[in-house]
Design an enzyme around this catalytic site. Structure first.
Site, PDB file in Angstrom:
ATOM      1  N   MET A 267       0.838  -1.200   0.000  1.00  0.00           N
ATOM      2  CA  MET A 267       0.000   0.000   0.000  1.00  0.00           C
ATOM      3  C   MET A 267       0.876   1.254   0.000  1.00  0.00           C
ATOM      4  O   MET A 267       2.039   1.212   0.339  1.00  0.00           O
ATOM      5  CB  MET A 267      -0.912   0.004   1.225  1.00  0.00           C
ATOM      6  CG  MET A 267      -1.943  -1.094   1.200  1.00  0.00           C
ATOM      7  SD  MET A 267      -3.197  -0.851  -0.086  1.00  0.00           S
ATOM      8  CE  MET A 267      -4.247   0.351   0.712  1.00  0.00           C
ATOM      9  N   CYS A 268       0.248   2.334  -0.330  1.00  0.00           N
ATOM     10  CA  CYS A 268       0.975   3.580  -0.457  1.00  0.00           C
ATOM     11  C   CYS A 268       0.288   4.632   0.400  1.00  0.00           C
ATOM     12  O   CYS A 268      -0.717   4.371   1.023  1.00  0.00           O
ATOM     13  CB  CYS A 268       0.983   4.023  -1.913  1.00  0.00           C
ATOM     14  SG  CYS A 268       1.533   2.723  -3.030  1.00  0.00           S
ATOM     15  N   GLU A 269       0.844   5.806   0.401  1.00  0.00           N
ATOM     16  CA  GLU A 269       0.200   6.897   1.123  1.00  0.00           C
ATOM     17  C   GLU A 269       0.006   8.076   0.180  1.00  0.00           C
ATOM     18  O   GLU A 269       0.913   8.434  -0.583  1.00  0.00           O
ATOM     19  CB  GLU A 269       1.061   7.351   2.308  1.00  0.00           C
ATOM     20  CG  GLU A 269       1.270   6.259   3.335  1.00  0.00           C
ATOM     21  CD  GLU A 269       0.686   6.580   4.704  1.00  0.00           C
ATOM     22  OE1 GLU A 269       0.096   7.671   4.884  1.00  0.00           O
ATOM     23  OE2 GLU A 269       0.819   5.721   5.583  1.00  0.00           O
TER      24      GLU A 269
ATOM     25  N   ILE B  84       3.694   8.507  -1.481  1.00  0.00           N
ATOM     26  CA  ILE B  84       4.865   7.669  -1.222  1.00  0.00           C
ATOM     27  C   ILE B  84       4.471   6.230  -1.477  1.00  0.00           C
ATOM     28  O   ILE B  84       3.328   5.833  -1.260  1.00  0.00           O
ATOM     29  CB  ILE B  84       5.490   7.856   0.177  1.00  0.00           C
ATOM     30  CG1 ILE B  84       4.459   7.713   1.279  1.00  0.00           C
ATOM     31  CG2 ILE B  84       6.194   9.197   0.271  1.00  0.00           C
ATOM     32  CD1 ILE B  84       5.085   7.827   2.661  1.00  0.00           C
TER      33      ILE B  84
ATOM     34  N   ASN C  76      -3.615   5.000  -4.349  1.00  0.00           N
ATOM     35  CA  ASN C  76      -3.245   4.093  -3.265  1.00  0.00           C
ATOM     36  C   ASN C  76      -4.105   2.859  -3.418  1.00  0.00           C
ATOM     37  O   ASN C  76      -5.333   2.970  -3.481  1.00  0.00           O
ATOM     38  CB  ASN C  76      -3.485   4.849  -1.943  1.00  0.00           C
ATOM     39  CG  ASN C  76      -3.694   3.943  -0.742  1.00  0.00           C
ATOM     40  OD1 ASN C  76      -4.017   2.772  -0.861  1.00  0.00           O
ATOM     41  ND2 ASN C  76      -3.528   4.506   0.433  1.00  0.00           N
TER      42      ASN C  76
END
Lengths: 262, 262
Positions: free
Chosen positions: A1-3, A78, A108
Site C-alpha cells: 500500500m501507499c500513502e 509515497i 493508493n
C-alpha cells in the site's frame, strides 16, 4: 500500500509541514520505501519532484522540505511497491496533458485483473495505477472533445472509479490544477483548516506549527491524506465509496457510490 | 533567444559540468533570466527540474549542480522570453507521452505567424515553442498509430522542421528517451568525447574537469549546446538546416535540409 497527500487551498500555501510528516512514513515511521513524488501546481504549470529512492533518505525530498513552494493544489504520494518495479517511470504522481491542462494523478491500492483497452493515453511504466489513470483520461476524451465544466466530468469519473474498485483497492487524488477530486475505496481522510487557526502537531515527527502565525483570516486550506497527519486535530475519515470535489480549499461537491457499485 | 543543452551517452553520465556552464548564462554571463529547465531520462522515466526564476539564482538549479544525476539522454534549456509570459507553464523543456514513452522537447528561437491546427496535443502555456512541439507530435500521431522505428519518423520530423523554420528561428532538441534528435536553423554545436579523454575548461565559469578520471575507455558522450561550453576543445558547429540523430552518444543519422526548404 501507499500513502496519498493532497492539498486544495484558496491562496498559494506551502505544504512543507504536511510533506515533512508524510516523508517520515517513507522508510522511517512507515514501510513506504519504494519512491515518492509530489506535484505542485503553479498556475497552469506543474512542478513535479519524484524519486524512486526512499523519501526519508532522498536529497530531493530534503530540498522540497526546505523550500516553501506555494501552491493552491498539491498531489503527493509515497510508494510501497506491489505492482511494477521500483523505478522512476513507476513513481507517482503521474501527469498527462488533456485539453491543454496538466492532469495529475496518484493512487493508493492495487487492481487485480485490470487490463484496460488503452487508446490514446498509454502507460510509460508498468503499474496498475498509471494504467487506470490513462484509462480514465481515455474515457473522458472519448466523451468530451473540449473541456466541459467539472460537474459534467463527474459522472464519467465516478463510473470509472466504480469500475476500478471492483478490481481491488482504489483510493485516488486527481486534479487539473483548478479542482482536486478525491475518491475513497478503503481509506482516506481530510481536514479543512480556516480561521480561527490553531497549532498542529505531526504524528510522525516531533514538529509543530502554529497556523495562526502563518495565515490570514480568509485562508481556507484542505489537506487530504491516507491517514491523519496530525494528532491534535479532528480529521474527517472517508467512508468506502465516498468522494469529494475540492476547489479553493472548499468542498464543492460530494457523494457516495451506491452499494450496487461496490 | 534561449540556450539549449543536450546530452546523448552510451553509459549513464552526469551532466553537472556542462549544466554548471550553461547555468551561468542564466543571468550571470548571459541574459537568459526568464527560467530554465532540464530533463534527465532514467530508463523510460523522465526527471524534470524547472524554474521560472533565473538559473543563476535558483535553489533548484543549485541542487541539480550538486547532485550528479546520471542519465543517457538529457535535454536542458535556459530562457530569455520573447513569446509568452514568464511562468512555469512556459518553461522548457516540454513533455508529452506518445506511444507510452515520455517525449521531451526544447526550442531556441521564435516563430512568427505560427498557429497550427491543434488536434490532440495542446499547449498548456502560451509559447510558440510548446505549440510547435504539440503540432509535431500531432503530425507523428496522424501518420503512425503505433511507434515505428525512429528512421521512419525522420521524414515527418524533418518536414515539420522545414515548416517551422519558415516561420522564424527553430533550433531544437527532441527525445523519446532512446534517441536524441537535434535540428539547427541558425545556431547549434556539439562535441563527442571518447577515449583518450582529456581535461575540459568551462567558458562561463572557472571550472575544469578531467574526464580521464571520470570515465572508462568505452564511454562515448556527446554534448550539444547553442554555443560551445568549453574553451579548450574543438566543437563542431552546425550549418543552418543541418540535423543529426544521436543514440548512445553516436551520431546514427544526419543530413541537411535543401535550400528549397529554407
Amino acid at each position: 500500500m501507499c500513502e496519498l497527500l493532497g492539498m486544495s487551498a484558496n491562496v498559494p500555501t506551502d505544504i512543507v509541514f504536511s510533506f515533512t510528516g508524510l516523508m517520515q512514513r517513507g522508510g522511517r515511521t512507515g514501510p513506504h520505501r519504494d519512491g515518492w513524488g509530489i506535484g505542485f501546481y503553479e498556475g497552469r504549470g506543474l512542478r513535479l519532484f519524484q524519486d524512486p529512492r526512499a523519501s526519508s533518505e532522498s536529497e530531493v525530498a530534503q530540498l522540497v522540505q526546505r523550500y516553501p513552494i506555494k501552491s493552491e493544489v498539491v498531489i503527493g504520494h509515497i510508494r510501497q511497491a506491489n505492482v511494477g518495479r521500483i523505478c522512476l517511470a513507476n513513481t507517482h504522481p503521474f501527469v498527462r496533458e488533456l485539453w491543454g491542462r496538466n492532469w495529475c494523478f496518484a493512487h493508493n491500492g492495487q487492481l487485480a485483473g485490470f487490463s484496460p483497452d488503452l487508446r490514446f493515453y498509454r502507460p510509460v511504466g508498468d503499474t496498475d495505477s498509471e494504467a487506470a489513470f490513462c484509462d480514465l483520461l481515455n474515457r473522458l476524451r472519448a466523451v468530451f472533445e473540449e473541456a466541459p465544466e467539472v460537474a459534467a466530468l463527474l459522472p464519467v469519473m465516478l463510473e470509472a472509479c466504480a469500475l476500478y474498485r471492483r478490481h481491488g483497492v482504489f483510493n485516488c487524488l486527481l486534479s487539473d490544477g483548478d479542482w482536486l477530486f478525491s475518491f475513497c475505496s478503503s481509506k482516506l481522510a481530510h481536514i479543512t483548516r480556516r480561521a480561527p487557526f490553531g497549532p498542529a502537531h505531526l504524528k510522525d515527527a516531533d514538529m509543530q506549527v502554529d497556523f495562526q502565525a502563518e495565515t490570514t483570516p480568509n485562508d481556507v486550506v484542505t489537506v487530504l491524506a491516507t491517514e491523519p497527519l496530525t494528532d491534535n486535530e479532528d480529521w474527517t475519515l472517508y467512508q468506502p465509496g465516498e468522494w469529494r470535489l475540492w476547489r479553493g480549499g472548499e468542498c464543492v461537491a460530494q457523494g457516495q457510490l451506491e452499494n450496487a457499485d461496490v
